[in-house]
Design a protein around this motif. Sequence first.
Motif, PDB file in Angstrom:
ATOM      1  N   TRP A   1       2.585   3.877  13.995  1.00 23.33           N
ATOM      2  CA  TRP A   1       1.636   3.462  15.036  1.00 23.33           C
ATOM      3  C   TRP A   1       2.239   3.505  16.432  1.00 23.33           C
ATOM      4  O   TRP A   1       1.529   3.686  17.419  1.00 23.33           O
ATOM      5  CB  TRP A   1       1.089   2.069  14.731  1.00 23.33           C
ATOM      6  CG  TRP A   1       2.116   0.971  14.762  1.00 23.33           C
ATOM      7  CD1 TRP A   1       2.914   0.570  13.738  1.00 23.33           C
ATOM      8  CD2 TRP A   1       2.462   0.142  15.878  1.00 23.33           C
ATOM      9  NE1 TRP A   1       3.745  -0.454  14.141  1.00 23.33           N
ATOM     10  CE2 TRP A   1       3.474  -0.750  15.445  1.00 23.33           C
ATOM     11  CE3 TRP A   1       2.001   0.043  17.188  1.00 23.33           C
ATOM     12  CZ2 TRP A   1       4.045  -1.714  16.278  1.00 23.33           C
ATOM     13  CZ3 TRP A   1       2.563  -0.919  18.028  1.00 23.33           C
ATOM     14  CH2 TRP A   1       3.576  -1.776  17.576  1.00 23.33           C
TER      15      TRP A   1
ATOM     16  N   TYR B   1      -1.298   7.529   7.795  1.00 23.37           N
ATOM     17  CA  TYR B   1      -0.537   6.358   7.366  1.00 23.37           C
ATOM     18  C   TYR B   1      -0.808   6.079   5.888  1.00 23.37           C
ATOM     19  O   TYR B   1      -1.868   6.427   5.355  1.00 23.37           O
ATOM     20  CB  TYR B   1      -0.933   5.103   8.171  1.00 23.37           C
ATOM     21  CG  TYR B   1      -0.839   5.235   9.672  1.00 23.37           C
ATOM     22  CD1 TYR B   1       0.080   6.077  10.288  1.00 23.37           C
ATOM     23  CD2 TYR B   1      -1.692   4.493  10.493  1.00 23.37           C
ATOM     24  CE1 TYR B   1       0.158   6.180  11.666  1.00 23.37           C
ATOM     25  CE2 TYR B   1      -1.623   4.581  11.871  1.00 23.37           C
ATOM     26  CZ  TYR B   1      -0.706   5.434  12.458  1.00 23.37           C
ATOM     27  OH  TYR B   1      -0.638   5.535  13.824  1.00 23.37           O
TER      28      TYR B   1
ATOM     29  N   TRP C   1       0.387  -0.592   5.464  1.00 26.30           N
ATOM     30  CA  TRP C   1       0.115  -1.552   6.522  1.00 26.30           C
ATOM     31  C   TRP C   1       0.638  -2.907   6.056  1.00 26.30           C
ATOM     32  O   TRP C   1       0.354  -3.341   4.945  1.00 26.30           O
ATOM     33  CB  TRP C   1      -1.386  -1.674   6.797  1.00 26.30           C
ATOM     34  CG  TRP C   1      -2.008  -0.458   7.375  1.00 26.30           C
ATOM     35  CD1 TRP C   1      -2.336  -0.213   8.682  1.00 26.30           C
ATOM     36  CD2 TRP C   1      -2.449   0.718   6.660  1.00 26.30           C
ATOM     37  NE1 TRP C   1      -2.920   1.014   8.828  1.00 26.30           N
ATOM     38  CE2 TRP C   1      -2.999   1.613   7.608  1.00 26.30           C
ATOM     39  CE3 TRP C   1      -2.411   1.107   5.321  1.00 26.30           C
ATOM     40  CZ2 TRP C   1      -3.514   2.865   7.251  1.00 26.30           C
ATOM     41  CZ3 TRP C   1      -2.912   2.347   4.970  1.00 26.30           C
ATOM     42  CH2 TRP C   1      -3.455   3.204   5.921  1.00 26.30           C
TER      43      TRP C   1
ATOM     44  N   TRP D   1      -5.628  -5.808   9.129  1.00 28.03           N
ATOM     45  CA  TRP D   1      -4.826  -4.583   9.079  1.00 28.03           C
ATOM     46  C   TRP D   1      -5.549  -3.402   9.712  1.00 28.03           C
ATOM     47  O   TRP D   1      -4.936  -2.563  10.383  1.00 28.03           O
ATOM     48  CB  TRP D   1      -4.437  -4.252   7.638  1.00 28.03           C
ATOM     49  CG  TRP D   1      -5.615  -3.811   6.803  1.00 28.03           C
ATOM     50  CD1 TRP D   1      -6.482  -4.608   6.121  1.00 28.03           C
ATOM     51  CD2 TRP D   1      -6.080  -2.470   6.626  1.00 28.03           C
ATOM     52  NE1 TRP D   1      -7.456  -3.847   5.511  1.00 28.03           N
ATOM     53  CE2 TRP D   1      -7.228  -2.533   5.801  1.00 28.03           C
ATOM     54  CE3 TRP D   1      -5.634  -1.223   7.069  1.00 28.03           C
ATOM     55  CZ2 TRP D   1      -7.950  -1.399   5.419  1.00 28.03           C
ATOM     56  CZ3 TRP D   1      -6.348  -0.091   6.685  1.00 28.03           C
ATOM     57  CH2 TRP D   1      -7.491  -0.187   5.876  1.00 28.03           C
TER      58      TRP D   1
ATOM     59  N   ASP E   1      -4.242  -1.718  12.946  1.00 29.78           N
ATOM     60  CA  ASP E   1      -3.873  -0.362  12.520  1.00 29.78           C
ATOM     61  C   ASP E   1      -2.411  -0.031  12.818  1.00 29.78           C
ATOM     62  O   ASP E   1      -2.090   1.056  13.279  1.00 29.78           O
ATOM     63  CB  ASP E   1      -4.792   0.676  13.169  1.00 29.78           C
ATOM     64  CG  ASP E   1      -4.719   2.028  12.450  1.00 29.78           C
ATOM     65  OD1 ASP E   1      -4.442   2.043  11.235  1.00 29.78           O
ATOM     66  OD2 ASP E   1      -4.927   3.064  13.117  1.00 29.78           O
ATOM     67  N   ARG E   2      -1.538  -0.955  12.530  1.00 28.62           N
ATOM     68  CA  ARG E   2      -0.108  -0.710  12.730  1.00 28.62           C
ATOM     69  C   ARG E   2       0.492  -0.130  11.446  1.00 28.62           C
ATOM     70  O   ARG E   2       1.263  -0.782  10.749  1.00 28.62           O
ATOM     71  CB  ARG E   2       0.589  -1.994  13.164  1.00 28.62           C
ATOM     72  CG  ARG E   2       0.134  -2.476  14.526  1.00 28.62           C
ATOM     73  CD  ARG E   2       0.996  -3.587  15.078  1.00 28.62           C
ATOM     74  NE  ARG E   2       0.675  -3.871  16.464  1.00 28.62           N
ATOM     75  CZ  ARG E   2       1.403  -4.636  17.272  1.00 28.62           C
ATOM     76  NH1 ARG E   2       2.506  -5.212  16.808  1.00 28.62           N
ATOM     77  NH2 ARG E   2       1.042  -4.840  18.530  1.00 28.62           N
ATOM     78  N   GLY E   3       0.091   1.081  11.162  1.00 29.83           N
ATOM     79  CA  GLY E   3       0.476   1.710   9.907  1.00 29.83           C
ATOM     80  C   GLY E   3       1.711   2.581  10.014  1.00 29.83           C
ATOM     81  O   GLY E   3       2.185   2.915  11.106  1.00 29.83           O
TER      82      GLY E   3
END
Length: 264
Positions: A162, A205, A208, A215, A219-221
């Motif tokens: 991300w 991704y 997560w 999540w 969206d910090r995948g």
Amino acid sequence: MTDTLKIASWNINSVRFRIGIVEQFLKNEAPDILCLQETKTVDETFPADAFRQLGYVHQVLNGQRMHHGVAIVSRVPIAEDDRLDWQANGEARHVGVRLGNGLRLENVYVPAGGDIPDRDLNPKFGQKLDFVERMTRWSEGLDVPTLLVGDFNIAPLECDVWSHKQLLDVVSHTPIEVEALGRLQAAHGWIDLGRRFVPPPMRLYTWWSYRAKDWAASDRGRRLDHMWASPAVAEAAVAHRVYEDSRGWLKPSDHIPLLTEFRL
């Protein structure tokens, strides 16, 4: 209609606890073979009957209590081939099988590597790098068509995370890990199927964190899960999918399944 073989891979983060969503995935997508990582159970308590009832009667297990563990379940015949100790300490992190068509299928769970990206300060990080180095040496000697799948715990490309800038010092995306994975890929000429079908710089991704309250919104995948193929095997790949919606299922894993379809 062309006959195909569908092979899936999923770090399930406890197969017994999450058997419900595994069954949901198998019923929805019907892969021929499913490779699981982080099963977190000994072979004796693996939910074998649940898989048999769905037609996955061929099962090769390499379990371990509470931690690690890998398994391959299949609707087509498979023969156990190897269990390699790339961790060099007896942890259950690999199992390999051969299919009737000669394909070698290797299922691996690479160590996460702890929190500090320094071999001297954090022995787990050193173990991870050594694990990848042993895989590299093994790859150099491969002489049969092979598919290598699993949780590699490394997101190599800038578009695999991300925020490339914010994760440069975070284990899984550090330059030393990315370089090690690059050497592994070059050792056999592995083709990264995920990026063959979803080329950079497109977002892709597979993981997560549980720490995020939402999540999907944050969206910090990261793309920690991979499918790599020998060049000849890659040529037979006709489709590759990731099942991002499964991250929002009931009692989800923090990883999502991947599936590649091959022309027979």
